[in-house]
Design an enzyme around this catalytic site. Structure first.
Site, PDB file in Angstrom:
ATOM      1  N   TYR A  59       6.127   6.717  14.746  1.00  0.00           N
ATOM      2  CA  TYR A  59       4.906   5.909  14.792  1.00  0.00           C
ATOM      3  C   TYR A  59       3.759   6.693  15.424  1.00  0.00           C
ATOM      4  CZ  TYR A  59       1.810   2.018  16.113  1.00  0.00           C
ATOM      5  OH  TYR A  59       0.728   1.189  16.287  1.00  0.00           O
ATOM      6  N   LYS A  97       0.170   8.029  13.662  1.00  0.00           N
ATOM      7  CA  LYS A  97      -1.117   7.580  14.196  1.00  0.00           C
ATOM      8  C   LYS A  97      -1.958   8.773  14.679  1.00  0.00           C
ATOM      9  CE  LYS A  97      -0.684   3.148  13.558  1.00  0.00           C
ATOM     10  NZ  LYS A  97      -1.482   2.496  12.478  1.00  0.00           N
ATOM     11  N   ASN A 145      -6.053  -0.276   7.706  1.00  0.00           N
ATOM     12  CA  ASN A 145      -5.415  -0.987   8.813  1.00  0.00           C
ATOM     13  C   ASN A 145      -3.910  -1.146   8.663  1.00  0.00           C
ATOM     14  OD1 ASN A 145      -5.362  -3.066  11.107  1.00  0.00           O
ATOM     15  ND2 ASN A 145      -4.653  -4.291   9.361  1.00  0.00           N
ATOM     16  N   VAL A 165       0.806  -1.218   0.000  1.00  0.00           N
ATOM     17  CA  VAL A 165       0.000   0.000   0.000  1.00  0.00           C
ATOM     18  C   VAL A 165       0.839   1.267   0.000  1.00  0.00           C
ATOM     19  CG1 VAL A 165      -1.971  -1.141   1.099  1.00  0.00           C
ATOM     20  CG2 VAL A 165      -0.273   0.051   2.519  1.00  0.00           C
ATOM     21  N   SER A 225      -3.854   4.165  17.075  1.00  0.00           N
ATOM     22  CA  SER A 225      -3.238   3.513  18.227  1.00  0.00           C
ATOM     23  C   SER A 225      -3.356   4.441  19.430  1.00  0.00           C
ATOM     24  CB  SER A 225      -1.757   3.235  17.947  1.00  0.00           C
ATOM     25  OG  SER A 225      -1.072   2.852  19.127  1.00  0.00           O
TER      26      SER A 225
END
Length: 251
Positions: free
Chosen positions: A151, A155, A91, A65, A139
């Site tokens: 990260y 998110k 996801n 993706v 998350s």
């Protein structure tokens, strides 16, 4: 409770393992047709067989993706094979945990921009058919300090994107929400590896969760499917933590 998903079409990126796989199976159990993509062909094929065994239509296609052409090809093929897209679950995660160029690029290419591009692609279809649902998998790392910055930032960006789109797309009958899982353990997942490689850290995280255990992929999937269903028709622009009380902030 009938969730009103029978005959709908749900698309799940990163759908061959973990939360993605559990979500795809949960949709199929509700009678929804399912499309999944992932990079690994073997796990993708195995999950596709599990889905087909539930008597629904399935489209499974290998795709990275982070590569716009591959993501676009998967979504086009899904629309052609299944005729519509009622639910998009973004996801996929690159788990970019290093604070360097590579970590930030992975996080934003996979977690953020793939979700943005997939949403760009399906929203016109949803508008044409009178509505739909987009769900980002974020998350609880996005909600408080302490996680790898690349990260956590990606998110958190998903949450902002979801809230903005929820307002913009409401007149078109499209709901947009974010699910924020806490620490989730499943075979082959990050927390299983940490449990084996760094048991002291694993135990410290488990101790921080009021329920005294980590969550399961199925528990997250149940929240995703409900949020996508007609039973959540007045829920949009929401961040739903699925974490057993691990995140303790008021917001």
């Amino acid at each position: 409770m009938d969730l009103g998903l029978r005959g709908k079409v749900a698309v799940i990126t990163g759908g061959s393992r973990g939360i993605g796989r559990a979500t795809a199976l949960a949709f199929a159990d509700e009678g929804a047709h399912v499309a999944i993509c992932a990079r690994g062909a073997e796990a993708l094929e195995a999950t596709a067989k599990e889905l087909s065994a539930r008597g629904v239509k399935v489209h499974a296609q290998a795709a990275d993706v982070a590569k716009p052409a591959e993501l676009d090809a998967f979504l086009e093929a899904t629309h052609k094979a299944l005729g519509r897209v009622d639910v998009l679950v973004n996801n996929s995660s690159g788990f970019g945990i290093t604070d360097d160029e590579t970590g930030w690029k992975i996080s934003f290419d996979v977690d953020m921009m793939a979700s943005v591009r997939a949403t760009w692609k399906v929203v016109p279809w949803m508008k044409a058919q009178g509505g739909g649902v987009v769900i980002h998998i974020s998350s609880t790392s996005a909600l408080e300090a302490g996680s790898p910055p690349s990260y956590a930032a990606a998110k958190a960006a998903l949450i902002s994107h979801s809230k903005t789109l929820a307002v913009a797309l409401a007149p078109s009958g499209i709901r947009v929400n974010t699910i924020a899982p806490g620490s989730i353990e499943f075979p082959g997942g990050v927390w299983e590896m940490i449990k084996k490689g760094n048991p002291a850290y694993y135990d410290s995280i488990k101790a921080s969760i009021p329920w005294g255990r980590l969550g399961t992929a199925e528990e997250v999937a149940n929240a995703v499917v409900f949020t996508a269903s007609e039973r959540a028709s007045w829920v949009t622009g929401v961040v739903l933590s699925v974490d057993g009380g691990q995140h303790k902030g008021n917001l």
